[in-house]
Design a protein around this motif. Structure first.
Motif, PDB file in Angstrom:
ATOM      1  N   TYR A  21      59.686  17.924  20.891  1.00  0.00           N
ATOM      2  CA  TYR A  21      60.861  17.092  21.130  1.00  0.00           C
ATOM      3  C   TYR A  21      61.998  17.939  21.724  1.00  0.00           C
ATOM      4  CZ  TYR A  21      64.500  13.613  20.256  1.00  0.00           C
ATOM      5  OH  TYR A  21      65.520  12.703  20.398  1.00  0.00           O
ATOM      6  N   TYR A  22      62.268  17.726  23.001  1.00  0.00           N
ATOM      7  CA  TYR A  22      63.295  18.475  23.735  1.00  0.00           C
ATOM      8  C   TYR A  22      63.167  19.980  23.508  1.00  0.00           C
ATOM      9  CZ  TYR A  22      65.527  14.286  25.441  1.00  0.00           C
ATOM     10  OH  TYR A  22      65.778  13.114  26.107  1.00  0.00           O
ATOM     11  N   SER A  23      61.951  20.453  23.531  1.00  0.00           N
ATOM     12  CA  SER A  23      61.721  21.880  23.293  1.00  0.00           C
ATOM     13  C   SER A  23      62.341  22.752  24.378  1.00  0.00           C
ATOM     14  CB  SER A  23      60.224  22.169  23.155  1.00  0.00           C
ATOM     15  OG  SER A  23      59.533  21.805  24.332  1.00  0.00           O
ATOM     16  N   HIS A  76      70.212  12.976  22.348  1.00  0.00           N
ATOM     17  CA  HIS A  76      68.838  13.395  22.049  1.00  0.00           C
ATOM     18  C   HIS A  76      68.715  14.922  22.081  1.00  0.00           C
ATOM     19  CE1 HIS A  76      67.830   9.202  23.270  1.00  0.00           C
ATOM     20  NE2 HIS A  76      66.971   9.338  22.273  1.00  0.00           N
ATOM     21  N   LYS A  77      69.365  15.537  23.049  1.00  0.00           N
ATOM     22  CA  LYS A  77      69.316  16.990  23.146  1.00  0.00           C
ATOM     23  C   LYS A  77      69.959  17.624  21.917  1.00  0.00           C
ATOM     24  CE  LYS A  77      69.297  17.086  28.177  1.00  0.00           C
ATOM     25  NZ  LYS A  77      69.985  17.507  29.394  1.00  0.00           N
ATOM     26  N   SER A  80      67.748  17.376  18.852  1.00  0.00           N
ATOM     27  CA  SER A  80      66.671  18.371  18.785  1.00  0.00           C
ATOM     28  C   SER A  80      67.193  19.690  18.234  1.00  0.00           C
ATOM     29  CB  SER A  80      66.031  18.571  20.155  1.00  0.00           C
ATOM     30  OG  SER A  80      66.887  19.249  21.039  1.00  0.00           O
ATOM     31  N   TRP A  84      66.015  21.510  14.788  1.00  0.00           N
ATOM     32  CA  TRP A  84      65.543  22.892  14.864  1.00  0.00           C
ATOM     33  C   TRP A  84      66.314  23.801  13.905  1.00  0.00           C
ATOM     34  CZ3 TRP A  84      68.511  26.770  17.656  1.00  0.00           C
ATOM     35  CH2 TRP A  84      67.876  28.013  17.735  1.00  0.00           C
TER      36      TRP A  84
END
Length: 123
Positions: A21-23, A76-77, A80, A84
């Motif tokens: 996810y948005y890695s 969304h960014k 993530s 994390w």
């Protein structure tokens, strides 16, 4: 300590979605943390992000700033990054490759003469 959902508790059908996810954003921040002593991850229009940047500038401490959207864009960014790091608010401030928290935690470290964070040394 806050428990994290274990890898074995994630169904295999969604494992790739969760782990990627948005890695690219996580990778970008990780690389910045590795290449800079102080990194601020923030967003537009957030007063605490502005205060953190101003505090470091006034103290003569160099930092890298990464910005991801505003309150209504690029959430969304930012999500993530929250997933994390485990840190729920912005800014996220990293010193010597360690998440120190946000603006309030930065203030406390700058006032602490025993803080052993070399990158918070004035240039």
């Amino acid at each position: 300590m806050r428990p994290l959902l274990g890898h074995d508790a994630i169904h295999p059908d969604i494992d790739r979605t969760v782990s990627t996810y948005y890695s690219d954003i996580v990778q970008e921040v990780s690389e910045a943390i590795g290449a800079n002593g102080v990194v601020i991850v923030g967003m537009k229009h957030n007063p605490f992000v502005k205060k953190a940047r101003k505090t470091l500038q006034e103290a003569g401490i160099e930092f890298k700033y990464l910005e991801y959207g505003s309150y209504t864009s690029q959430w969304h960014k930012r999500l993530s990054l929250k997933m994390w790091s485990g840190w729920a608010t912005f800014p996220m401030i990293f010193v010597d490759q360690t998440l120190i928290g946000g603006y309030n935690e930065l203030q406390a470290l700058l006032k602490n003469p025993d803080a052993k964070l070399t990158s918070l040394t004035r240039v």
